[in-house]
Write a protein that holds these residues in place. Structure first.
Motif, PDB file in Angstrom:
ATOM      1  N   ILE A 190       0.809  -1.246   0.034  1.00  0.00           N
ATOM      2  CA  ILE A 190       0.274  -0.563  -0.191  1.00  0.00           C
ATOM      3  C   ILE A 190       0.750   1.308   0.013  1.00  0.00           C
ATOM      4  N   GLY A 191       0.582   2.252  -0.867  1.00  0.00           N
ATOM      5  CA  GLY A 191       1.436   3.870  -1.770  1.00  0.00           C
ATOM      6  C   GLY A 191       0.746   4.308  -2.430  1.00  0.00           C
ATOM      7  N   ASP A 192       1.812   5.202  -3.000  1.00  0.00           N
ATOM      8  CA  ASP A 192       1.115   5.576  -3.809  1.00  0.00           C
ATOM      9  C   ASP A 192       1.154   4.328  -5.690  1.00  0.00           C
ATOM     10  N   PRO A 193       0.509   4.273  -6.161  1.00  0.00           N
ATOM     11  CA  PRO A 193       0.866   3.203  -6.847  1.00  0.00           C
ATOM     12  C   PRO A 193       2.211   3.340  -8.109  1.00  0.00           C
ATOM     13  N   HIS A 194       2.049   4.751  -8.573  1.00  0.00           N
ATOM     14  CA  HIS A 194       2.470   5.091  -9.453  1.00  0.00           C
ATOM     15  C   HIS A 194       4.555   5.418  -8.844  1.00  0.00           C
ATOM     16  N   THR A 195       4.236   6.084  -8.234  1.00  0.00           N
ATOM     17  CA  THR A 195       5.372   5.812  -7.635  1.00  0.00           C
ATOM     18  C   THR A 195       6.128   4.480  -7.046  1.00  0.00           C
ATOM     19  N   LEU A 196       5.476   3.429  -6.215  1.00  0.00           N
ATOM     20  CA  LEU A 196       5.954   2.580  -6.362  1.00  0.00           C
ATOM     21  C   LEU A 196       6.442   1.849  -7.385  1.00  0.00           C
ATOM     22  N   ALA A 197       5.841   2.063  -8.190  1.00  0.00           N
ATOM     23  CA  ALA A 197       5.774   1.110  -9.752  1.00  0.00           C
ATOM     24  C   ALA A 197       6.731   2.126 -10.390  1.00  0.00           C
ATOM     25  N   THR A 198       6.547   3.180 -10.898  1.00  0.00           N
ATOM     26  CA  THR A 198       7.968   3.672 -11.303  1.00  0.00           C
ATOM     27  C   THR A 198       9.341   3.283 -10.673  1.00  0.00           C
TER      28      THR A 198
END
Lengths: 110, 233
Positions: free
Chosen positions: B190-198
């Motif tokens: 759980i966290g900001d999906p975009h930041t984590l995926a990047t």
């Protein structure tokens, strides 16, 4: 002799009146002082060599200080002020050392 | 030495040179006095304030920027604390205090891993057909996720907390907090999906490293990730 008296009088006056250095002069005064010291040692050396000339001393004193301050000023304008002042101090330091070495050789023959 | 020769010259030329010579010497003396005066002034001004007077413009700008950032941060702290204070003062039954304490307990419970959590995040699946993934790889992955701002992490059915450890058991797979995990390893984050995926996909990052060692990671961004596993307090 008069010069030495003048120097001492200047120092005493400076400590008696303890003037503040104006803001616009602050970056340039230390460099100008080092340049003036160089001129002074140059003059002392010339005196010991017997080739001292008032005019040469005055001109070299003024031009040294003004050029040193100008270099720092241009350095500040170009954004390399601190590096240029370091360079100027190094060059003048070398000159002071060589002048003092000549004076020492003259005085102590060593 | 030159003084003496000056006297002789002056005597020889009937005083024509004398005033000039004297004036020259006077100028020299004045210049030396100016030098001494400047040295004294400079030494004094250096004594007075060494920090700011001698600092250059860019240094001053940096100091000023730091200070204004700091004061902004402190001011927002003051606002938060003022709001909390007025909230606490205005409720007679201690309702706000209770609410505040409860909210804080929930936050800390989620951070410590003792409460389930729901939120946007990513699902990272690591397929490892050749059995190459070691504990160190999973630890690297976890650290990378934490760096990217992961708030809650579950790997397999183990809720990750501050003291989570990975070990290599003898029979293959990876042990996490004493539970055996087998491939595919599944991270729920759980966290900001975009930041984590990047963060997972950057060159030289986790997925690339896993790929080089023969494993294969897939990141899926999710609107809602539910982390059910909890740690015992």
């Amino acid at each position: 002799m008069i010069a030495l008296i003048g120097l001492a009088a200047g120092v005493v006056l400076g400590f008696v009146f303890h003037p503040g250095v104006p803001l616009w002069l602050q970056p340039y005064l230390p460099i100008a002082i080092v340049a003036a010291l160089d001129a002074m040692f140059g003059g002392l050396r010339a005196r010991l060599d017997g080739v001292f000339d008032d005019k040469v001393f005055v001109v070299s004193f003024l031009s040294n200080t003004i050029i040193a301050a100008l270099i720092v000023f241009f350095g500040d304008q170009l954004g390399v002020g601190s590096q240029l002042s370091t360079g100027v101090v190094v060059v003048l330091g070398i000159r002071i050392f060589s002048n003092v070495a000549a004076i020492r050789r003259k005085l102590f023959q060593a | 030495m030159s003084e003496q020769s000056g006297e002789n010259d002056a005597g020889g030329r009937k005083g024509l040179l004398r005033p000039r010579l004297n004036r020259g010497q006077l100028i020299v003396a004045v210049l030396c006095a100016v030098l001494g005066f400047a040295v004294a002034a400079q030494v004094r001004s250096n004594d007075k304030d060494t920090k700011f007077a001698t600092a250059r413009q860019d240094e001053l700008v940096g100091i000023l920027g730091d200070l204004s950032q700091r004061s902004d941060r402190l001011r927002s702290d003051i606002r938060d604390l003022d709001a909390t204070k007025s909230g606490l003062q205005h409720d007679a039954q201690g309702q706000a205090a209770l609410e505040d304490a409860r909210r804080r307990a929930t936050t800390y419970g989620i951070l410590a891993g003792t409460l389930p959590a729901t939120g946007p995040g990513i699902e990272l699946t690591i397929n490892d057909p050749q059995g190459r993934v070691r504990a160190a790889s999973l630890l690297d992955t976890l650290e990378e996720l934490r760096d990217a701002g992961a708030e809650v992490v579950q790997v397999g059915d183990v809720r990750v907390g501050v003291s989570t450890y990975f070990t290599d058991p003898s029979g293959g797979g990876v042990m996490a907090d004493g539970h055996l995990l087998t491939p595919p390893y599944r991270f729920l984050v759980i966290g900001d999906p975009h930041t984590l995926a990047t963060a997972m996909n950057i060159p030289g990052g986790v997925l690339r490293t896993l790929h080089n060692s023969g494993a294969d990671g897939v990141v899926a961004q999710r609107e809602k990730i539910t982390v059910q596993a909890v740690r015992s307090p």
